[in-house]
Design a protein around this motif. Structure first.
Motif, short mmCIF file in Angstrom:
data_model
loop_
_atom_site.label_atom_id
_atom_site.label_comp_id
_atom_site.label_asym_id
_atom_site.label_seq_id
_atom_site.Cartn_x
_atom_site.Cartn_y
_atom_site.Cartn_z
N ALA A 55 44.36 43.64 31.16
CA ALA A 55 43.37 44.07 32.14
C ALA A 55 42.42 42.93 32.51
O ALA A 55 41.94 42.85 33.64
N VAL A 56 42.16 42.03 31.55
CA VAL A 56 41.22 40.94 31.79
C VAL A 56 41.79 39.91 32.76
O VAL A 56 41.08 39.36 33.61
N ALA A 57 43.09 39.63 32.67
CA ALA A 57 43.70 38.56 33.46
C ALA A 57 43.40 38.67 34.96
O ALA A 57 42.89 37.71 35.57
N PRO A 58 43.68 39.79 35.63
CA PRO A 58 43.38 39.86 37.07
C PRO A 58 41.89 39.81 37.37
O PRO A 58 41.48 39.27 38.41
N LEU A 59 41.06 40.38 36.47
CA LEU A 59 39.61 40.35 36.69
C LEU A 59 39.08 38.92 36.67
O LEU A 59 38.32 38.49 37.55
N VAL A 60 39.49 38.17 35.63
CA VAL A 60 39.00 36.79 35.51
C VAL A 60 39.59 35.92 36.61
O VAL A 60 38.93 35.00 37.10
N GLU B 217 38.72 29.23 30.70
CA GLU B 217 39.23 29.41 29.33
C GLU B 217 39.69 30.84 29.11
O GLU B 217 40.76 31.10 28.54
N GLN B 218 38.87 31.79 29.56
CA GLN B 218 39.23 33.20 29.37
C GLN B 218 40.49 33.56 30.15
O GLN B 218 41.33 34.34 29.67
N LEU B 219 40.66 32.99 31.33
CA LEU B 219 41.87 33.26 32.11
C LEU B 219 43.10 32.74 31.38
O LEU B 219 44.13 33.43 31.30
N TYR C 275 47.97 33.81 28.38
CA TYR C 275 48.80 33.44 27.22
C TYR C 275 49.11 34.67 26.37
O TYR C 275 50.26 34.90 25.97
N ARG C 276 48.10 35.48 26.09
CA ARG C 276 48.32 36.67 25.26
C ARG C 276 49.17 37.72 25.99
O ARG C 276 49.71 38.61 25.34
N SER C 277 49.25 37.60 27.30
CA SER C 277 50.11 38.52 28.06
C SER C 277 51.54 38.01 28.14
O SER C 277 52.36 38.57 28.88
N GLY C 278 51.84 36.93 27.42
CA GLY C 278 53.19 36.37 27.43
C GLY C 278 53.47 35.51 28.64
O GLY C 278 54.64 35.27 28.99
N ARG C 279 52.43 35.01 29.29
CA ARG C 279 52.59 34.21 30.52
C ARG C 279 52.10 32.77 30.27
O ARG C 279 51.15 32.31 30.85
N GLN C 280 52.80 32.10 29.36
CA GLN C 280 52.38 30.77 28.93
C GLN C 280 52.36 29.78 30.09
O GLN C 280 51.42 28.98 30.24
N ALA C 281 53.40 29.82 30.93
CA ALA C 281 53.48 28.89 32.06
C ALA C 281 52.30 29.08 33.01
O ALA C 281 51.72 28.11 33.52
N GLU C 282 51.95 30.33 33.27
CA GLU C 282 50.83 30.59 34.16
C GLU C 282 49.51 30.14 33.53
O GLU C 282 48.59 29.72 34.24
N ALA C 283 49.41 30.24 32.20
CA ALA C 283 48.20 29.77 31.52
C ALA C 283 48.04 28.26 31.71
O ALA C 283 46.93 27.77 31.97
#
Length: 934
Positions: free
Chosen positions: A174-179, A194-196, A201-209
C-alpha cells in the motif's frame, strides 16, 4: 471551542462560528492561537500584521482590530477569550482546542512510541486535522509565509513518519503507490526516495527499487547539482546485494479484537470463498446476496475470520431487529460502544470508527436495507480504514459496493461433502459416501438445488432413513408444492418445500411451537415459551418435550446465558414459522401474549433493581433487549395498545438509566408520549422518566417542559408519586445548572416527600445523594456526610449497588474537603469499581475526575494528567463535561492547575493526550493500578 488553522481559519464557540470578516482579524487570531495561554507582545502582533512595512497608525489599528474581534468573540459565547497581559495579549484557551497544537502533540507522541500500530494511528489522526493550506486566508507577509512554510514542513515530516510506520507494519504494497506519488510532488526529499525503494523491494520489485534510486540521483544531480546522500547510496547497495536487513523485521502477532463466534461445525469450502476474500481486500464494501439458506452468513463469517485488521472483526446480527431506527444502536451495541449523550447514534459511530482499521460483518440486512445503506455509506465516508461485508437478499446500492450473488453448492461436490459431514455429525461414525449411496446423495443434493440449509436439514434425517428413502420422500413432497408461487425463484420454492417437509417430520406439538416461537425476537428461555406459546393444544407440561424435540432436529439453536439455557430460531426457520403462524390466525394473540410477558419481565427487573439481584439484572435486560424492543414496537404500532407501550417504556427507567441506554430510552419515551397525550398515571411516570434521562445526558434545556407537564397532570390526577419523582429530577437539573439554592430546596422537598409516602428505591437514594453533593458544594460537609452515610447504609441493607456507588463518590468528595486523602482514595476506588460493573459512564467519569485530583495531591502529577485525559474521553460519550457546572468543575480546574504547575504545559499536554487516547476500560484500569501501587 475549536480553533482551526490547518486550512481555512475557523473560530467556533457555543453560539456558533465567529465571523472573522477581515484578513487582519484572522491574522491576529492565528498569531495568538499558535501560542495559546502565552503572552504575545504587541510588537509581535504588529509584525504579524505588517512585517517590515509598518504604518504610523499600527498601534491604533491593532487596538481597533482587537476591540472588534473581542466583541465578536463575546457574541459567540466565548467570553473574554483574548485578555490583556503586559506587554501584550494572551489567548485564554487550552492547547488542545487549537488544531496546530493537537497536531504537534500527536506527532510528538507518535515519535516517542515504540509500537508502530500506535504511531500509525496517532499520525493518521494528526494528518486528518489538515483541511487545506495553513494560514492561507491570513494577511500575507513575512510572518505568514514563515509560519505557513514551517507548518507545511511539519506536515511533510509527519507524512514521512506515517510511511515509516506503515512500512514497519508490513504495509509495503500500500505504501509503494502512495510514496511514488509523493516523490513526484517532493522530488528533493531523500527520505521519501528511501521509503519508495524499501516498499518496492519488499514487494518483490527489486529492479523497480533500483530504478527509483537512479531516478532520485537524476533529479538531485540535474536540479541541485549534488549526489544522493550516504543513506540513499547505502540503500542502493543493500538492494543490489539483497541485504536481509531490508526484510521486514518479525513482529509479535497482533492481538485481534472482535466478537466473531467460534466455529461450531466444519466449513465446506466453495469456489467463491477466495473471490470474496480478494474482493474485501481490494474494496471496502462487499455485499453477499442470495436466497435464505444459501449460506451467505457462513461464507461471510468464514472470510472474515481470515482477516486480521488491528481493530478487530465485528459481527452485527440484524435479523431480530424490528425498529429500523435502531440499526445504529445495534451496531454500537455489537462494537461495545456506550454513549449516554443526546447525540444520534450514527454520529457516535462515525466518531468511534473514524480512525479505526476494522471489519464489520452486517448480517441479514434485507428487512432494514435502507437504514443499513445510510449507515454504511456514512461510515465509509468518514472511516477510511473501515471495511464492511454485508449479507442481504438485496444489494445496499451504496457507492463503491461490490455485489456478489452467492450460488448454491455445486452438485455432486461440494454439496455431497456437506451432506456427508452433517449426516456423520448426526450419528457420529455412522455415515460415509460409498459406491452404494453416492448416486442417491448426489440426486438428493441436486433436488435440493445445492442449498446448504436444505442439505443440512435433510442430512439430519439419516438417523431414521437412508439417502434413497430421503430422496423418495422429498420427491413426493415436491409433487404437491404450491406455497412458493409460480413467480418465485426455483431455489426459493425448493427451500420452502424442504421446510414443509421438515415441518411434517415434527410432532404436532413441535409444529405448534415452531410456529409460535416465531414471535420471539432473538433468544428466549423455557419460562417464556411456556408463558407465550402454551394453550390447551400445547400445555406447559409438554413444553420442554417440544423444545427438546426442536433442538434435536436443529430447528432451535440452544445457547446459554448466565447459567440458563436459551433457545433461538435461525432466521430462515423463524420466517417460515411466521408464515405458519399467520396461516393459523394466531399471530395477533401470540404477539399480545409476547408483549404482556415482556412487560412482566420489565416489571420484575424494576423490582429486582433495589435488591441484591441488581447487578444480574443488567445482564438479564441486555439478553432480553431484542424481545423488549419487539414488545415496545408492537405496543406503539398496534391500534389501542399505545398506553401499554407507554407503561413499558416508563417501567424500563432502570434499564435506560442504569444500563447505559440513554439515547434509546428517549427514543421510546418520546415516541410513546407523542401517541398518548391524555393525562394518566402512566403518562406522568413516562414524563418524569424522560426528564430524568435528559438530565443525565446533560440536556437540561429539555427538562423544564417535561417536568412542568408531569407535575400539572399529576396534580390533576392526585398522583403524589409522580410529583415527588419529578421534584427530585427538577432538583437534580437545578444543581447541574449551578442553581444550588433551588436545587437544595427541591431535593430536600423530594427527600421529605419520599419518606412521607413510604418510597424506597434507587431514585429515593439518589435524591438524598444529590442533596448531599449540593450541600457539600455549599460547604456543609458534615451534613453531606451524614446524608450519604444514611444512603449507604440503606443500600447495603438492601443489596443495592448502583446508587450506593454515587453515595461513595460524594463521601470521597467530602473526605477530600476534610483533607483525608486516604479515605477519599478508598471511597472513590470503591465507587469506580461498582460503576465499571454497570458500564455507567457518568459514574466512571466523575470518579476518575476525583481520583485524578487525589493523584496530583499525592504527588503523582503525571498520572493525574493521564487520568484527566481519560476522563475527558469518557465525557465525550456522556454529554457535556461535568454537566457544564461550575461547581462540579471546581475540583477539575484545581487538578488541572496543580498538574500544569508541577509538569509544565508541554509535559501536561502530552500526558493528557495519552489519557484521551485510551479506552474506557483502560482508563478505569489505569486509575485502579495507580491506587494499588500508592
Amino acid at each position: 471551542m475549536i480553533i482551526r488553522l490547518l486550512g481555512p481559519l475557523e473560530l467556533t464557540g457555543p453560539n456558533g462560528s465567529v465571523q472573522l470578516s477581515s484578513a487582519g482579524q484572522r491574522t491576529l487570531v492565528a498569531r495568538l492561537a499558535l501560542n495559546p495561554g502565552e503572552t504575545v507582545p504587541r510588537s509581535a502582533l504588529v509584525d504579524a500584521l505588517w512585517s517590515d512595512d509598518v504604518p504610523a497608525t499600527a498601534t491604533k489599528t491593532l487596538h481597533s482590530l482587537l476591540a472588534r474581534l473581542r466583541g465578536q468573540i463575546r457574541d459567540a459565547g466565548l467570553g473574554e477569550l483574548i485578555a490583556t497581559r503586559e506587554p501584550g495579549y494572551v489567548l485564554n484557551t487550552p492547547a488542545d482546542t487549537v488544531d496546530v497544537a493537537r497536531f504537534e502533540a500527536l506527532v510528538a507522541a507518535a515519535r516517542k512510541s515504540d509500537d508502530p500500530v500506535d504511531s500509525a494511528r496517532m499520525l493518521r489522526e494528526a494528518l486528518a486535522l489538515w483541511a487545506g493550506d495553513p494560514l492561507a486566508d491570513c494577511r500575507p507577509g513575512e510572518w505568514t509565509r514563515h509560519e505557513s512554510a514551517r507548518l507545511t514542513e511539519l506536515r511533510m515530516d509527519a507524512t514521512e513518519d506515517l510511511m515509516e510506520a506503515s512500512l514497519a507494519l508490513g504495509e509495503h504494497a500500500a505504501v509503494a503507490p502512495l510514496v511514488n506519488s509523493l516523490v513526484e510532488q517532493h522530488p528533493f526529499r531523500e527520505r521519501l526516495w528511501e521509503q519508495l525503494m524499501i516498499a518496492l523491494y519488499r514487494s518483490g520489485r527489486q529492479a523497480e527499487a533500483l530504478a527509483a534510486f537512479h531516478r532520485a540521483r537524476g533529479v538531485l544531480v540535474d536540479e541541485l547539482g549534488i549526489e544522493p546522500g550516504s543513506r540513499l547510496r547505502d540503500l542502493e547497495q543493500a538492494v543490489l546485494s539483497a541485504d536481509p536487513r531490508l526484510d521486514l523485521p518479525e513482529r509479535a502477532p497482533v492481538v485481534i479484537r472482535g466478537n466473531l463466534p467460534a466455529d461450531r461445525s466444519s466449513f465446506v469450502d466453495r469456489p467463491e470463498t477466495e473471490h470474496v476474500a480478494d474482493l474485501i481486500r481490494q474494496h471496502r464494501l462487499v455485499t453477499l446476496i442470495g436466497v435464505g439458506g444459501v449460506g451467505k452468513t457462513r461464507l461471510a463469517v468464514h472470510v472474515a475470520r481470515g482477516e486480521q485488521p488491528p481493530d478487530g472483526v465485528w459481527l452485527v446480527e440484524l435479523a431480530a431487529l424490528r425498529d429500523r431506527a435502531l440499526v445504529p444502536h445495534t451496531v454500537a451495541e455489537a462494537l461495545g460502544v456506550v454513549d449516554q449523550t443526546g447525540r444520534g447514534q450514527l454520529s457516535v459511530l462515525t466518531e468511534f470508527l473514524a480512525d479505526r482499521d476494522a471489519l464489520l460483518v452486517l448480517d441479514n440486512c434485507e428487512h432494514v436495507v435502507d437504514h443499513c445503506a445510510v449507515l454504511v455509506d456514512t461510515l465509509l465516508k468518514v472511516a477510511p480504514k473501515l471495511r464492511v461485508i454485508a449479507t442481504s437478499r438485496r444489494a445496499l446500492r451504496v457507492y463503491g459496493e461490490q455485489v456478489l450473488a452467492v450460488a448454491p453448492l455445486s452438485v455432486p461436490y461440494p454439496a455431497a461433502t456437506l451432506f456427508a459431514q452433517r449426516a456423520n455429525a448426526a450419528v457420529p461414525g455412522s455415515f460415509v459416501i460409498t459406491g452404494a449411496n453416492e448416486q442417491a446423495v448426489a440426486d438428493l443434493c441436486r433436488r435440493l438445488d445445492g442449498i446448504p440449509l436444505a442439505i443440512e436439514m435433510a442430512a439430519l434425517r439419516v438417523r431414521a432413513l437412508t439417502p434413497a428413502q430421503l430422496l423418495e420422500r422429498l420427491d413426493d413432497r415436491f409433487k404437491v408444492l404450491t406455497d412458493g408461487g409460480r413467480t418465485a425463484l426455483p431455489q426459493h420454492q425448493t427451500l420452502l418445500a424442504t421446510m414443509d417437509w421438515s415441518f411434517d417430520l415434527c410432532s404436532p406439538r413441535e409444529q405448534l411451537l415452531w410456529a409460535r416461537a416465531a414471535v420471539f425476537a432473538g433468544s428466549f428461555d423455557l419460562a417464556a415459551a411456556e408463558a407465550v406459546c402454551s394453550d390447551d393444544s400445547l400445555t406447559a407440561d409438554f413444553m420442554f418435550d417440544a423444545v427438546d424435540g426442536l433442538v434435536d432436529k436443529s430447528v432451535l439453536q440452544r445457547e446459554e446465558h448466565a447459567g440458563v439455557a436459551r433457545y433461538r430460531l435461525l432466521e430462515t426457520m423463524r420466517q417460515y414459522g411466521q408464515t405458519r403462524l399467520r396461516a393459523s390466525d394466531e399471530e395477533a394473540r401470540l404477539r399480545l401474549r409476547h408483549r404482556d410477558w415482556y412487560a412482566g419481565v420489565a416489571q420484575q427487573g424494576e423490582r429486582a433493581w433495589f435488591t441484591p439481584r441488581q447487578a444480574a439484572t443488567v445482564g438479564w435486560m441486555t439478553t432480553e433487549s431484542g424481545n423488549l424492543r419487539a414488545a415496545l414496537e408492537y405496543s406503539l404500532t398496534t391500534p389501542g395498545e399505545a398506553d401499554s407501550g407507554l407503561r413499558l417504556a416508563a417501567t424500563l427507567w432502570f434499564y435506560w438509566v442504569g444500563c447505559g441506554r440513554f439515547a434509546e430510552g428517549r427514543h421510546w419515551l418520546n415516541w410513546a408520549l407523542s401517541l398518548e397525550t391524555e393525562p394518566s398515571r402512566a403518562r406522568c411516570k413516562a414524563l418524569w422518566v424522560n426528564g430524568y434521562v435528559a438530565t443525565l445526558q446533560g440536556n437540561t434545556a429539555a427538562v423544564p417542559a417535561l417536568l412542568e407537564t408531569c407535575r400539572t397532570e399529576a396534580a390533576l390526577l392526585g398522583d403524589a408519586d409522580a410529583d415527588v419523582y419529578a421534584t427530585y429530577v427538577q432538583g437534580a437539573a437545578a444543581v447541574f445548572n449551578d442553581d444550588l439554592p433551588l436545587g437544595a430546596s427541591l431535593l430536600a422537598e423530594a427527600d421529605r416527600a419520599h419518606t412521607e409516602l413510604g418510597h424506597l428505591d434507587s431514585n429515593v437514594i439518589m435524591a438524598r445523594v444529590a442533596l448531599a453533593i449540593t450541600v457539600a458544594f455549599g460547604g456543609e460537609l458534615d451534613r453531606a456526610a451524614s446524608l450519604c452515610a444514611e444512603a449507604r447504609a440503606v443500600c447495603e441493607e438492601n443489596g443495592e449497588l448502583w446508587a450506593r456507588a454515587y453515595a461513595l463518590y460524594v463521601l470521597a468528595f467530602v473526605a477530600m474537603g476534610r483533607g483525608d486523602v486516604a479515605e477519599a482514595r478508598e471511597l472513590a476506588t470503591s465507587s469506580l469499581r461498582i460503576k465499571e460493573k454497570f458500564d455507567d459512564l457518568l459514574g466512571i467519569a466523575v470518579s476518575v475526575e476525583l481520583l485524578a485530583l487525589i493523584s496530583v495531591v499525592c504527588g503523582s502529577a503525571s498520572h493525574a494528567a493521564l487520568l484527566l485525559g481519560g476522563a475527558d474521553r469518557v465525557w465525550q460519550s456522556v454529554g457535556l463535561p461535568l454537566f457544564g457546572s461550575a461547581n462540579f468543575a471546581a475540583s477539575h480546574d484545581q487538578c488541572v492547575a496543580l498538574c500544569s504547575q508541577a509538569l509544565g504545559e508541554e509535559e501536561y499536554a502530552a500526558a493528557f493526550a495519552r489519557g484521551s487516547a485510551m479506552t474506557v476500560a483502560a482508563v478505569v484500569a489505569a486509575a485502579q493500578k495507580e491506587l494499588t501501587q500508592s
